[in-house]
Design an enzyme around this catalytic site. Structure first.
Site, short mmCIF file in Angstrom:
data_model
loop_
_atom_site.label_atom_id
_atom_site.label_comp_id
_atom_site.label_asym_id
_atom_site.label_seq_id
_atom_site.Cartn_x
_atom_site.Cartn_y
_atom_site.Cartn_z
N HIS A 17 7.44 -52.97 -26.05
CA HIS A 17 7.74 -54.26 -26.67
C HIS A 17 8.08 -54.11 -28.15
O HIS A 17 8.79 -54.93 -28.72
CB HIS A 17 6.55 -55.21 -26.49
CG HIS A 17 6.85 -56.62 -26.87
ND1 HIS A 17 7.89 -57.34 -26.30
CD2 HIS A 17 6.26 -57.46 -27.76
CE1 HIS A 17 7.92 -58.56 -26.81
NE2 HIS A 17 6.94 -58.65 -27.72
N SER A 54 10.72 -61.61 -29.71
CA SER A 54 9.76 -61.95 -28.68
C SER A 54 9.77 -63.45 -28.44
O SER A 54 10.79 -63.98 -27.98
CB SER A 54 8.37 -61.43 -29.08
OG SER A 54 7.47 -61.48 -28.01
#
Length: 706
Positions: free
Chosen positions: A677, A562
């Site tokens: 995610h 991320s």
């Protein structure tokens, strides 16, 4: 090297090098931002196939995948409490038979005894099969103090967008005619048993530029949502708006939060008539809890008030809600001051106690705070030292905190920590490896500006000389990276850390700036124009390993996920001599366009606004995509991500891969169709990813002592 040549031969190279792009018009790969575009997905399928052809053929791949699946599906795992609700505990259980999970409940008495008697509430796998949906569990919010009605959030494929449905725990069924909301990035919470706070996608004007709710409404049971009453609205450029309530004894306090940017918030108390009363919290303070009629906040900057009170950065401060509601201006009370080596990482309230998880040189401590007539009494709980401590949950009735304690070599143990007695271990995970074969040390590197940067190093016992080394870090968003049992290191890569050290290599967790390891200042030192500090910290850890003959340049892998994608992309560009490989999961990479892709606009307070020339001037220096170069011997990258990631756009990794391909540079790529995610939507995908990554590391930086 075999894998490097094999994969390179499988790729189609462009005929000419590509210059660094400064505008969308100059970017030949912008078409890869079409998330479900036919051409883009065809390219993804090709890259996936190329990567799997090389890595699944490695001898260690099937063994690692099977071992990972065994660890992830181990039925001896701790049934962690999702919530402690009166006399019951809920848990989401995932194993080989239930890959998406069973949401279930047991009595608190049986849970504390270490023999919970579970009753299944929702079989997520069966629900998905019945409804023809790939449901991923995203939690439940149950209304205190009865805890019978819950708002259940289910995500199709693991995206951040959820479907919300009302569920009755007593009957074990969804409520017919109950509250429901269609798929959206909604903010939903109980106002009372017949009313919800709701912010959701209502079409034009209802969402912020970041894609989150801009409006807060009160929705009455039995009415059409179109009749819901608007009580607050934010600006289009805000991050989001939300409403929520907290039960404190017999009093339900209700609040609205406006988020102007990622690091500021404006909180208001909701009066009985729906009007708002502003809370006196500084805009950069963190709302932590409500207890004994006080709102508790963490100061993220030094506060010196004209009203005569002050609080140091990182302190916990309490305001009287009764005084606020009555319009009285009263100074708050500082209830906890961390030392120079400490940082408050987590705060949770039980019935009459405040539980504070503190990091002290990255080791965990649990502190109990008790309000009283003479102030807030403080007590440090007796838990194993030099460990990572996490507050899993606290009881709404009674004063018990449920916390896990673990280290890199010690599996997690769940403790029930009562206020009036000694902590009691109620569940432990089994050891998955022989810890006696390894050593763990906390070391400190010196960064470019003289800052001491801590890191943890795991090596085989009695190993001599340099070893291939995997360094994992994050370095952003005030998120501290604390040592976990090796079966969970590094983050979202399952037991990769264990597999790596079992192969005779070294694993490092680096506590670089940008996180919250030493409080708000550790984060601020890597914000915006200071971002290079986090990269320098990472280089310092790698250089320290080399200087002490623990690692060798070129046989070091950098891992990040991320925000960590910015990190590993930047360090690979800046020091290709030092790193031989990078693992980049769900990554941010193109910082010129990140604010235009999905939720990217919400992070501009962290990185800067690339559309502002003065901001782009410093961002341009480290943005991974713009600084990729057509040169030989760059670190071989492995990108892993999900097509359905609706937080960090898959276009970031796709476009970086396209540049590698055009320049004939070695790279590996794996994009799952589901997972959001978090990437993996079940243990099968998580196990596969860990095995692919191990095979990749072995191919690119080798294994075992030189």
């Amino acid at each position: 090297m075999v894998a490097r040549l094999a994969l390179a031969a499988a790729l189609v190279f462009a005929a000419a090098p590509i210059a660094a792009q400064e505008s969308d018009a100059e970017d030949p790969y912008i078409w890869l931002e079409e998330i479900q575009g036919e051409r883009a997905l065809a390219k993804v399928d090709q890259w996936n196939a190329d990567t799997e052809a090389v890595l699944t053929a490695q001898a260690e791949y099937p063994l690692a995948k099977a071992w990972a699946r065994q660890i992830l599906d181990d039925t001896r795992q701790i049934a962690m409490p999702d919530a402690v609700m009166g006399n019951q505990v809920t848990n989401l259980w995932r194993d080989a038979v239930n890959p998406r999970g069973l949401w279930r409940t047991a009595t608190l008495e049986s849970y504390l005894a270490g023999a919970p008697e579970w009753r299944t509430l929702i079989d997520v796998d069966q629900l998905g099969e019945d409804e023809g949906q790939s449901w991923v569990w995203h939690g439940a919010d149950c209304l205190a103090p009865e805890y019978t009605r819950c708002l259940v959030s289910l995500s199709p494929g693991g995206t951040d967008a959820d479907v919300v449905r009302e569920f009755d725990i007593a009957t074990g069924a969804f409520v017919e005619g109950g509250f429901t909301l269609p798929e959206a990035k909604s903010n939903v919470a109980w106002y009372d048993e017949n009313t919800l706070f709701v912010g959701t996608d209502e079409g034009a004007g209802s969402l912020t530029d970041s894609g989150y709710p801009r409006l807060v409404k009160l929705w009455q049971r039995g009415t059409d949502f179109a009749q819901a009453r608007l009580i607050a609205e934010g600006q289009q450029t805000d991050i989001s708006m939300s409403g929520f309530s907290v039960l404190d004894g017999e009093t339900r306090w209700r609040f609205v939060r406006r988020g102007p940017d990622f690091w500021t918030g404006e909180y208001s108390l909701v009066a009985e008539d729906g009007s708002l009363i502003a809370l006196p919290l500084p805009r950069d303070a963190g709302f932590e809890a409500v207890l004994d009629g006080h709102v508790i906040a963490k100061m993220n900057s030094l506060q010196v008030s004209s009203a005569g009170w002050s609080a140091p950065m990182g302190a916990l401060v309490a305001w009287s809600l009764a005084d606020i509601a009555a319009g009285r201006s009263v100074a708050p009370t500082v209830i906890f001051r961390p030392s120079e080596t400490q940082a408050v990482e987590d705060v949770a309230a039980s019935e009459t106690k405040l539980w504070v998880k503190v990091l002290d040189d990255v080791s965990g401590k649990l502190i109990e705070l008790t309000p009283g007539a003479e102030g807030w009494a403080q007590r440090t709980m007796d838990l194993p030292a030099n460990s990572t401590i996490q507050i899993a949950e606290t009881s709404g009735k009674g004063d018990t905190a449920f916390v896990t304690v673990e280290s890199m070599l010690t599996p997690p143990t769940l403790y029930a920590v009562p206020s009036d007695g000694a902590p009691e271990a109620i569940a432990s995970e089994p050891a998955q490896f022989d810890a006696g074969k390894f050593t763990v040390e906390q070391k400190f590197a010196i960064s470019k500006d003289g800052t001491k940067v801590p890191y943890y190093l795991v090596r085989p016992k009695d190993a001599e000389g340099p070893l291939p080394t995997l360094i994992h870090a994050y370095g952003g968003f005030r998120a501290a990276q604390t040592p976990k049992y090796l079966t969970a290191e590094p983050y979202r890569s399952g037991p990769l850390g264990l597999f790596w050290v079992e192969s005779g290599n070294a694993y490092v967790l680096a506590n670089i700036r940008g996180g919250g390891e030493y409080g708000p200042s550790w984060h601020e030192d890597a914000l915006r124009e200071k971002r290079q500090n986090s990269f320098d910290d990472f280089h310092a850890v790698a250089d320290d390993l080399v200087a002490n003959r623990l690692a060798t340049p070129g046989r070091i892998a950098a891992s990040g996920r991320s925000n960590g994608g910015v990190l590993v992309g930047a360090v690979a560009n800046q020091r290709p001599d030092l790193y031989g490989a990078i693992i980049s999961g769900s990554p941010l990479i193109d910082m010129k366009r990140y604010n235009k892709l999905l939720a990217g606009a919400s992070w501009m307070a962290e990185y800067g606004n690339p559309d502002v020339p003065s901001d782009w001037a410093f961002m341009r220096e480290w943005s991974p995509y713009q600084n990729m170069r057509d040169i030989p011997d760059v670190p071989a990258a492995f990108y892993y991500l999900s097509t359905l990631d609706d937080r960090v756009h898959p276009g970031h990794a796709r476009k970086a891969a396209a540049k590698h391909e055009a320049w004939g540079q070695t790279f590996y790529y794996h994009e799952y169709r589901e997972g959001g995610h978090s990437v993996g939507s079940d243990h099968e995908e998580d196990a596969k990813r860990a095995a692919l990554l191990l095979a990749y590391l072995n191919c690119e930086i080798g294994t075992g002592a030189e």
